[in-house]
Write a protein that holds these residues in place. Structure first.
Motif, PDB file in Angstrom:
ATOM      1  N   ASN A  87       0.843  -1.190   0.000  1.00 11.29           N
ATOM      2  CA  ASN A  87       0.000   0.000   0.000  1.00 11.29           C
ATOM      3  C   ASN A  87       0.883   1.246   0.000  1.00 11.29           C
ATOM      4  N   ASN A  88       1.006   1.879  -1.180  1.00 10.19           N
ATOM      5  CA  ASN A  88       1.773   3.135  -1.288  1.00 10.19           C
ATOM      6  C   ASN A  88       3.176   3.010  -0.688  1.00 10.19           C
ATOM      7  N   ASN A  89       3.913   2.033  -1.162  1.00 11.64           N
ATOM      8  CA  ASN A  89       5.299   1.826  -0.733  1.00 11.64           C
ATOM      9  C   ASN A  89       5.430   1.454   0.743  1.00 11.64           C
TER      10      ASN A  89
END
Length: 365
Positions: A122-124
């Motif tokens: 999730n988003n890096n």
């Protein structure tokens, strides 16, 4: 080399009642989204021919760590994240297969998880679904936070600003099996009313690719998660459909009844903008070993291919299609084995194997 009991390789699951849609909804799905599994059109792919498929093999390099064969894969740009629910480990590799670091650790400490029910990117950041909690880590392994949640889920997914939790048949918690929340984990919607006599299903129900997808193993209905739940396909298995009489029977005897019939189920559902990829298991009476099929649908021209995977063995990558990228590549994990007598070095790691969907789609033509 021993043959594989597929029920063991994939996360062991228990039988549940799935037919939760009302008749009107089922008729709509069948009329608008029905696709038919036609086994007579299948081309056979055996180990020897699979050895010659055009592919890129990424060998996973570690100093002294042995990665389990049955490892799940996430892809972050030019990096690979593998996680094992057998050893409770999360591994990070670069694009060439070089080990970078571990992410998270199982234990009783404040920064550790006790279970690894599911993992998402999730988003890096990496998020681990624990029992009634989500733990977040940086890709370098640095702990971020632990968030307590009320959902006793078996698997989860994140799309846009929503989380989705599969809680199965759990009447003590909810009257529904699938829960949608916002990023504050406040409940937004619930789907699929439960049968209070059912037994929880334990598996990963979500496809985490360009499209986030949802399925349950014994259900012929497939869905995309796009702010809301969208019907994508209704699978017509014809003579291999599980009879309603078995689905509506006593769940404690359902396995026994399934063992006496020939039937097919969906084990993986992956989709990007151009292709749909389905992994189908077809069981015959009194057999633990199913037949495996890849069902590939070209969404632009509506052409379909069905490939029967023959003579497989447990270490072969053919058993583990994991991800479909938006550049039309299928990623597998396992070993590139040429025949059932080939021995695998037990001290070696499995590989990540990339195959263009077009090469699979055109196989045997």
């Amino acid at each position: 080399m021993t043959k594989l009991n597929i029920n063991y390789v994939y996360i062991i699951f228990f039988i549940i009642f799935f037919w939760s849609c009302n008749k009107r909804q089922e008729e709509k799905i069948e009329s608008e989204n029905k696709i038919t599994f036609d086994i007579t059109k299948a081309n056979d792919l055996d180990l020897a021919n699979a050895k010659d498929l055009k592919k890129r093999i990424i060998e996973l390099s570690t100093d002294s760590i042995i990665i389990p064969a049955y490892t799940s894969l996430l892809i972050n740009k030019d990096e690979f994240i593998l996680y094992s629910q057998k050893t409770y480990q999360i591994f990070r590799f670069d694009s060439e297969g070089n080990f970078i670091n571990f992410i998270g650790k199982r234990g009783g400490g404040p920064n550790e998880f006790t279970e690894m029910r599911d993992v998402i990117l999730n988003n890096n950041t990496i998020e681990i679904l624990d029992y009634n909690a989500i733990l977040r880590y940086q890709l370098n392994g640095e702990f971020i936070e632990k968030i307590n949640i009320i959902y006793p889920a078996f698997s989860f997914a994140k799309e846009n600003k929503n989380y989705w939790f599969y809680v199965g048949n759990n009447p003590t918690f909810s009257k529904f099996k699938l829960v949608q929340t916002d990023t504050s984990f406040l409940k937004v919607n619930e789907y699929f009313p439960i049968d209070e006599k059912g037994i929880p299903l334990i598996e990963n129900n979500f496809g985490k690719n360009f499209y986030i997808t949802y399925r349950e193993s014994l259900s012929p209905n497939l869905y995309r998660l796009n702010i809301e739940l969208e019907n994508s396909y209704y699978i017509d298995f014809g003579q291999y459909k599980i009879p309603d009489a078995i689905i509506s029977s006593d769940p404690m005897h359902m396995n026994e009844k399934l063992d006496k019939i020939e039937y097919a189920i969906i084990r993986e559902y992956m989709e990007n903008t151009n292709y749909t990829f389905l992994l189908i298991f077809k069981y015959e009476p009194n057999t633990m070993m199913p037949q495996l099929f890849y069902w590939i649908i070209n969404k632009k021209n509506k052409e379909e291919r069905i490939i029967r995977v023959k003579d497989f063995v447990e270490e072969s990558y053919l058993l583990f299609p994991q991800r479909i990228s938006n550049n039309d590549t299928i990623y597998f994990t396992g070993y590139d084995i040429g025949n059932e007598n080939e021995q695998v070095d037990q001290n070696s790691n499995p590989s990540i194997i990339e195959i263009k969907i077009e090469d699979l789609f055109n196989y045997g033509i």
